[in-house]
Structure formats: C-alpha cells, structure tokens
Design a protein around this motif. Structure first.
Motif, PDB file in Angstrom:
ATOM      1  N   PHE A  35       0.832  -1.138   0.027  1.00  0.00           N
ATOM      2  CA  PHE A  35      -0.046  -0.218   0.226  1.00  0.00           C
ATOM      3  C   PHE A  35       0.993   1.345   0.237  1.00  0.00           C
ATOM      4  O   PHE A  35       0.203   2.365  -0.161  1.00  0.00           O
ATOM      5  CB  PHE A  35      -0.748   0.073   1.080  1.00  0.00           C
ATOM      6  CG  PHE A  35      -0.357   0.501   2.621  1.00  0.00           C
ATOM      7  CD1 PHE A  35       0.552  -0.602   3.126  1.00  0.00           C
ATOM      8  CD2 PHE A  35      -0.710   1.638   2.972  1.00  0.00           C
ATOM      9  CE1 PHE A  35       1.098  -0.202   4.447  1.00  0.00           C
ATOM     10  CE2 PHE A  35       0.039   2.070   4.317  1.00  0.00           C
ATOM     11  CZ  PHE A  35       0.786   1.067   4.945  1.00  0.00           C
ATOM     12  N   LEU A  36       2.029   1.133   0.204  1.00  0.00           N
ATOM     13  CA  LEU A  36       2.907   2.492   0.430  1.00  0.00           C
ATOM     14  C   LEU A  36       4.245   2.190   0.118  1.00  0.00           C
ATOM     15  O   LEU A  36       4.998   1.259   0.490  1.00  0.00           O
ATOM     16  CB  LEU A  36       2.952   2.579   2.090  1.00  0.00           C
ATOM     17  CG  LEU A  36       3.799   3.798   2.800  1.00  0.00           C
ATOM     18  CD1 LEU A  36       3.261   5.168   1.849  1.00  0.00           C
ATOM     19  CD2 LEU A  36       3.437   3.763   4.196  1.00  0.00           C
ATOM     20  N   ILE A  37       4.818   3.354  -0.757  1.00  0.00           N
ATOM     21  CA  ILE A  37       6.281   3.298  -0.688  1.00  0.00           C
ATOM     22  C   ILE A  37       6.770   4.608  -0.171  1.00  0.00           C
ATOM     23  O   ILE A  37       6.198   5.830  -0.310  1.00  0.00           O
ATOM     24  CB  ILE A  37       6.487   3.364  -2.329  1.00  0.00           C
ATOM     25  CG1 ILE A  37       5.957   2.122  -3.116  1.00  0.00           C
ATOM     26  CG2 ILE A  37       8.294   3.524  -2.303  1.00  0.00           C
ATOM     27  CD1 ILE A  37       6.418   2.287  -4.651  1.00  0.00           C
ATOM     28  N   VAL A  38       7.686   4.519   0.718  1.00  0.00           N
ATOM     29  CA  VAL A  38       8.426   5.759   1.100  1.00  0.00           C
ATOM     30  C   VAL A  38       9.888   5.924   0.704  1.00  0.00           C
ATOM     31  O   VAL A  38      10.797   5.244   0.758  1.00  0.00           O
ATOM     32  CB  VAL A  38       8.436   5.832   2.733  1.00  0.00           C
ATOM     33  CG1 VAL A  38       8.992   7.002   3.434  1.00  0.00           C
ATOM     34  CG2 VAL A  38       7.153   5.448   3.255  1.00  0.00           C
ATOM     35  N   GLY A  39      10.015   7.112  -0.045  1.00  0.00           N
ATOM     36  CA  GLY A  39      11.246   7.690  -0.343  1.00  0.00           C
ATOM     37  C   GLY A  39      11.846   8.766   0.051  1.00  0.00           C
ATOM     38  O   GLY A  39      11.176   9.414   0.741  1.00  0.00           O
TER      39      GLY A  39
ATOM     40  N   GLU B 237      11.020   6.936 -10.826  1.00  0.00           N
ATOM     41  CA  GLU B 237      10.740   5.399 -10.901  1.00  0.00           C
ATOM     42  C   GLU B 237       9.840   5.046  -9.897  1.00  0.00           C
ATOM     43  O   GLU B 237       9.127   4.248 -10.220  1.00  0.00           O
ATOM     44  CB  GLU B 237      12.265   4.848 -10.897  1.00  0.00           C
ATOM     45  CG  GLU B 237      12.979   4.975 -12.081  1.00  0.00           C
ATOM     46  CD  GLU B 237      14.209   4.008 -12.123  1.00  0.00           C
ATOM     47  OE1 GLU B 237      14.099   2.773 -11.636  1.00  0.00           O
ATOM     48  OE2 GLU B 237      15.418   4.380 -12.551  1.00  0.00           O
ATOM     49  N   LEU B 238      10.289   5.680  -8.501  1.00  0.00           N
ATOM     50  CA  LEU B 238       9.308   5.285  -7.430  1.00  0.00           C
ATOM     51  C   LEU B 238       7.836   5.467  -7.712  1.00  0.00           C
ATOM     52  O   LEU B 238       6.923   4.853  -7.627  1.00  0.00           O
ATOM     53  CB  LEU B 238       9.774   5.995  -6.322  1.00  0.00           C
ATOM     54  CG  LEU B 238      11.073   5.485  -5.667  1.00  0.00           C
ATOM     55  CD1 LEU B 238      11.327   6.103  -4.208  1.00  0.00           C
ATOM     56  CD2 LEU B 238      11.103   4.013  -5.617  1.00  0.00           C
ATOM     57  N   ALA B 239       7.595   6.843  -8.307  1.00  0.00           N
ATOM     58  CA  ALA B 239       6.282   7.312  -8.861  1.00  0.00           C
ATOM     59  C   ALA B 239       5.633   6.276  -9.746  1.00  0.00           C
ATOM     60  O   ALA B 239       4.323   6.238 -10.060  1.00  0.00           O
ATOM     61  CB  ALA B 239       6.387   8.621  -9.441  1.00  0.00           C
ATOM     62  N   ALA B 240       6.587   5.625 -10.940  1.00  0.00           N
ATOM     63  CA  ALA B 240       6.014   4.865 -11.911  1.00  0.00           C
ATOM     64  C   ALA B 240       5.452   3.785 -11.338  1.00  0.00           C
ATOM     65  O   ALA B 240       4.619   3.145 -11.778  1.00  0.00           O
ATOM     66  CB  ALA B 240       6.848   4.633 -13.156  1.00  0.00           C
ATOM     67  N   ILE B 241       6.382   3.154 -10.256  1.00  0.00           N
ATOM     68  CA  ILE B 241       5.946   1.874  -9.660  1.00  0.00           C
ATOM     69  C   ILE B 241       4.812   2.074  -8.776  1.00  0.00           C
ATOM     70  O   ILE B 241       3.733   1.242  -8.831  1.00  0.00           O
ATOM     71  CB  ILE B 241       7.069   1.322  -8.872  1.00  0.00           C
ATOM     72  CG1 ILE B 241       8.202   0.972  -9.444  1.00  0.00           C
ATOM     73  CG2 ILE B 241       6.794   0.061  -7.909  1.00  0.00           C
ATOM     74  CD1 ILE B 241       9.373   0.976  -8.557  1.00  0.00           C
TER      75      ILE B 241
END
Lengths: 333, 333
Positions: free
Chosen positions: A80-84, A99-103
């Motif tokens: 549910f969550l990616i933290v960059g 890249e994180l946003a694309a994923i």
C-alpha cells in the motif's frame, strides 16, 4: 509527527480496515527511524515493513522494489505504501522519485516523500534539480526546524488535497461547537492533524519568510551545499582521509583511513570525534554506513564562513594524526 | 499527544498483535474527542469503543460498564482498556475511579485517567479529595497548558514504570549513536514518546514551579474552584437562570431558562453567548448536555477577582433579559 500524519493518510486512503493486517510498506534500508516508529504507532507490525536493499548510491533499488512487491502480492499481502527519501539522514541520498512514482502508479500504492531536511533544497533555485520527481509524490513531510532554520517543533506535511487530512483527522465535539468551521478561509486545524489544541507552530516560519524573503532563504540553503563542498575540497588535499559519501545537500561522510589494521579504524574515528568535542573544535559526530563508522559533517548553518570550515577540517586532521602517533607509540594500534 | 501516548501503552501492554482487531475500549458518553481520535490513530475502529451511558451525575455507569464487558467477552471480544475522566470537558465530572480500578483489576484491563485539565486539582490540598481513587490508575494524562497555566503544547503523561514508555517508543539509529542512553540519569526522551526531536516543552513548567512554588500554585488552582462557586451563588439570586451542573473544578453550566416555549431555549442561549462576545463582556461559550444547549463558564484564570466575575454574571443577566424583551416584542419567541 509529520511522517506519522502522512503515513496515516496512506493507511486510511489505501487500505480497507480488513486489509491492514496483511498490508506492506516499502522503504529503503537507509530509512529514518521515525518511519518504523510511525507505522508502529499506526498499528502496523515491524514485519509489515520491507527495507529494500539500496543500490551503490544508497538509493532504494527499484528492481528489487518491484520484485518485492510482486512477491508480497503472490503471498496474498496488500502492498500500500512506498516511502522515498528526499535526503537520507546518513548520506543525504535522494531516492529515484520518477521511478518510484511509476511503480506506485502501476501498483496503486501511496508514494510518500520523507523530505525532513532535504525538501528545503526545493527553495534553492540552483540546487533544486537534485529533488527531480518529488512533485510526483502523494505527500511530502518537511521539517522547518531543520533546513528552514526554525527552532524545534516545526514539522510540516504537504498533501495534494486538504480533504485527505480531514478524512483522517476530522473532529467535532459539543464543546467546540462555537468554533465550528465556517469555510475554507478559516480552517479548524484540529481537523487537519492529530492534535486538538496546538501552539501556533507556523507563525515563526511565516515571520521568517516575511522578514527574509525567498531570495535570502535561497542563499542561506545554498550556503549549506557550499560548506560541505568546501570541506570536501579541503579533505581531498589531506593525507589519510577518505570521502565515503561526497558532499551532497550539506552532508559529507569522511572516515579517517590511515594504514592501520582495519579492525582499529572504528575506534580511531570515534576517538577523533570525541576529541573534536573535548577540544571545542566542532561536533563532528559519527554514523555507520555499511557497517563502517564514519565522521559526518552536516553543514547547514548559513553563517559559517569558508575559513571556519577549513579551520575545522585542519583541526580534525591535526587531532587525527596526533591520536595516530600517540596510539602507535603506545602500541594501542 | 498525551492521551495518544497513554492509549498506545494500553494497546502494547495489554494486547497481543492478533487480539487487536477484536479489542474493545470502554469510556463514558462524556469522553473527550481526543480519545476516539487517539484510538483511531492507533489503528482501532470506532466500533471498538464502547461509550457507556452515564449515570445522573454524568459519570460512567459502573453497573452498565460491568455488563458491557461481560457481553463483549461472551461475543469473543477482548476488553483491554477503561478510560476514566478526571474532569470531563463538559461538566468537569470525575468518574468513580475506585470502582473503575476494581473492575479493571478483576478483568485485567488497563485503566487510564484522562486528567487533561482536572488532574491539576491534585496540587490543591483543600480540593484534591475530589480526585479520590485516581492514584489507582495505570497512567494519567495531564495538560499543563490548561490548569497549570502554561502556553499550549505542554501535555504530560504519567506512568507507573518508565520502561512502559521505552517498550512502546524505544528508538535507536546509527545517526544517534553518539547520543546513546548512558543510564537512568540522562534519558533520551525520543525513547519515551512518539517524537525524535522535540522542543524542550517541560522547561516552562519547571520554571513556573521553581519561581512560584507549590503553595502559590495551590492557591491559583483553588481560585478556579472559587470563581465558579462565586458565579453559582450569584446566579442563584437571579431570576430565570438554571444551574444545570453546579460549580465543580472551575466549570459551571447554567442555561437561561425563562418561560418561553422550550423549542426556543437553545436559540435564546446561543444569542446570549454571542451577545456577550459582541459586547466584549466575556467569552461565555456554549456546549450541549443531554441535547440541551447551555452556557458554560470555565473560570481558571487565577487573576480574575470576585467583582469581575459578578460583573460578568450581572452583564449576562442584563443581556439575557434585554434579548428576551426585544424578542417577545418582535414576536420572535
């Protein structure tokens, strides 16, 4: 509190109640302790946080991230969550937000940018490109008590839509009916964060902006970049110093690395740090990167001059070699 | 934040991870909004909070509480927490802590006392008996920014054992290794609460205690009790005023109750409150108790004199009768 609030939005907007126990959050092994702490407060177990291995630049490895997500989905988990990180605490590394946003978009995950200190680079025109892609995040935490020069307790969280906050934090009670919200122009801040009563934390920041103006703040932030670069140039001209992580957003990691047994290097660097404090030279504290103890300068005081920074580096060099000669004479190393 | 921290201890110390989704917390229908908000942040659903009906004195009905707990257990739920109020926000009612503690002990539940403003009565020797039994609680929240006369952002939580806090909030990271805890005398406060960096919120309170001394603080708190009692005596001598909740810990509820249709009373009292603000007389705000809109005085400013309080009551009385005569002339009521 800023990260806690941001993570709560991710929980409330991306997960059904019954999905929470199988939910998974992704971050890098260089993440800040406040992330695990915040997720713990919000009810998640440490096993629900995947610390994805970093690439050589200390950024989240995006190929590894993709495969971790696929693996968890195959196991019936709910990513549910990616933290960059917009500037890791250790090395000020910026994750690859594009890249994180694309994923995140592909997988319908929330993307949070932890910009605790690094987000301030957005206000420095000549340096802001380093945060390329941060504008794609769903929310951004940003501590004005770090690189916006405020006293403690001035954390911020920026979100795309104000109703994200009121959906999670909206509060009403009989005894606040006389202060009921009267429209967008006069929000009740208790419905936008975890607290009911709060000090007016934003005022000091507002006054700083009004008094200094954006241009002065730009110059002050740029000074932080410059000072770490000055330190790096100086160290490169000195014997036995290694630049483990080059100057970036005001942070530089530089272990003293003389020809002594590798097992002694941590002790040597720890002694240099302590000695610099005891001699009132500088608080050059230590951290660990890939298991190695290193000295770290975080140079964001806008009033420090190049000469003062050079004096600190030369002072550290003298203390380092003094310790080395004494220790080898005493057969300690 | 104080209640959030306290509730987190209850969650972490009383529940296994797998019990959380069937856990139930008990409080009164007069509970403060921060309780539901705090439990929501901690991952509980609103349906996991039982708002037990109050008795005639607005306290948690302990017989109803017992039967609610038994009922939930029969349904396979896991009761874990009772929250008692040491002074409700609406009426400053104190729950029966001796009975709540007996129930908590029998059922192995955590007992939290929400003493946001009321706990300060503990420092008033002649009045502290009102909080009888509060010493039996597992933890106590207490806002120094209320009845200890501090500016906002000075919430406290008192617990029996400091390790309760470190078990929930303990934090370590590479970049804080130089500030590692060196023993009980120098705690790292980041391991005792949700935040890593914090302003030194305790200093202002410490200075107040050092400068004023306990005796002066005792007198200042007692003054809050007295002022509400003065207001009550004055109201009792005036026509058409009702004492809906008598003076207790600085709070009194007193609707204006003339012989007009009952449906108009809320409007009448709302107008009196607004008129008192417009006339710069006092901020006599309103609340609702059992559906009825009432005026409320919360009289904890230690510098207010009896004469000033009497002038406020007389002023309200004049505004009330003025509104009444105009409204009846205009056939509004």
């Amino acid at each position: 509190m800023a990260n806690l609030s941001a993570l709560m939005l991710a929980r409330d907007l991306k997960l059904l109640l019954e999905e929470r126990s199988k939910a998974v959050a992704y971050t890098s092994s260089q993440t800040h302790s406040s992330l695990a702490k915040g997720l713990g407060i919000l009810g998640f177990h440490p096993s629900q946080i995947r610390k994805v291995t970093c690439d050589d630049s200390m950024r989240i490895g995006t190929a590894l991230l993709r495969s971790a997500i696929e693996q968890d989905k195959a196991l019936g988990k709910t990513p549910f969550l990616i933290v960059g990180k917009a500037g890791t605490t250790n090395t000020s590394t910026v994750d690859l937000f594009i890249e994180l946003a694309a994923i995140a978009r592909e997988q319908n995950l929330w993307l949070h940018a932890d910009g605790a200190y690094g987000a301030s680079a957005l206000l420095c025109q000549s340096r802001r490109a380093i945060l390329c892609g941060i504008e794609l995040c769903d929310c951004l935490s940003w501590d004005a008590h770090k690189w916006l020069f405020q006293t403690y307790g001035c954390g911020m969280v920026l979100v795309r839509h104000r109703q994200f906050l009121t959906e999670s934090f909206g509060t009403t009670a009989e005894y606040t009916q006389d202060a009921a919200e009267t429209g967008e122009s006069l929000p009740n801040f208790w419905s936008y964060g975890p607290e009911l009563t709060r000090p007016a934390r934003a005022m000091k920041l507002w006054f700083s902006f009004q008094l200094l103006g954006l241009n002065t703040i730009d110059i002050a932030i740029n000074r932080g970049f410059e000072l770490a670069e000055t330190a790096q140039s100086s160290l490169e001209g000195l014997k036995d110093w290694e630049i483990l992580s080059p100057a970036q957003m005001g942070i530089i990691l530089f272990p003293f690395h003389p020809h002594v047994p590798a097992a002694n290097l941590d002790e040597v660097n720890m002694r240099i740090s302590q000695s610099a404090i005891e001699n009132n030279l500088a608080a050059t504290l230590t951290t660990r990167v890939r298991g190695v103890l290193v000295l770290r300068i975080y140079s964001i005081h806008p009033n420090l001059s190049d000469d003062e920074m050079l004096a600190i580096i030369n002072g550290l060099d003298q203390l380092a070699h003094l310790y080395l000669s004494r220790a080898s004479k005493d057969d300690i190393i």
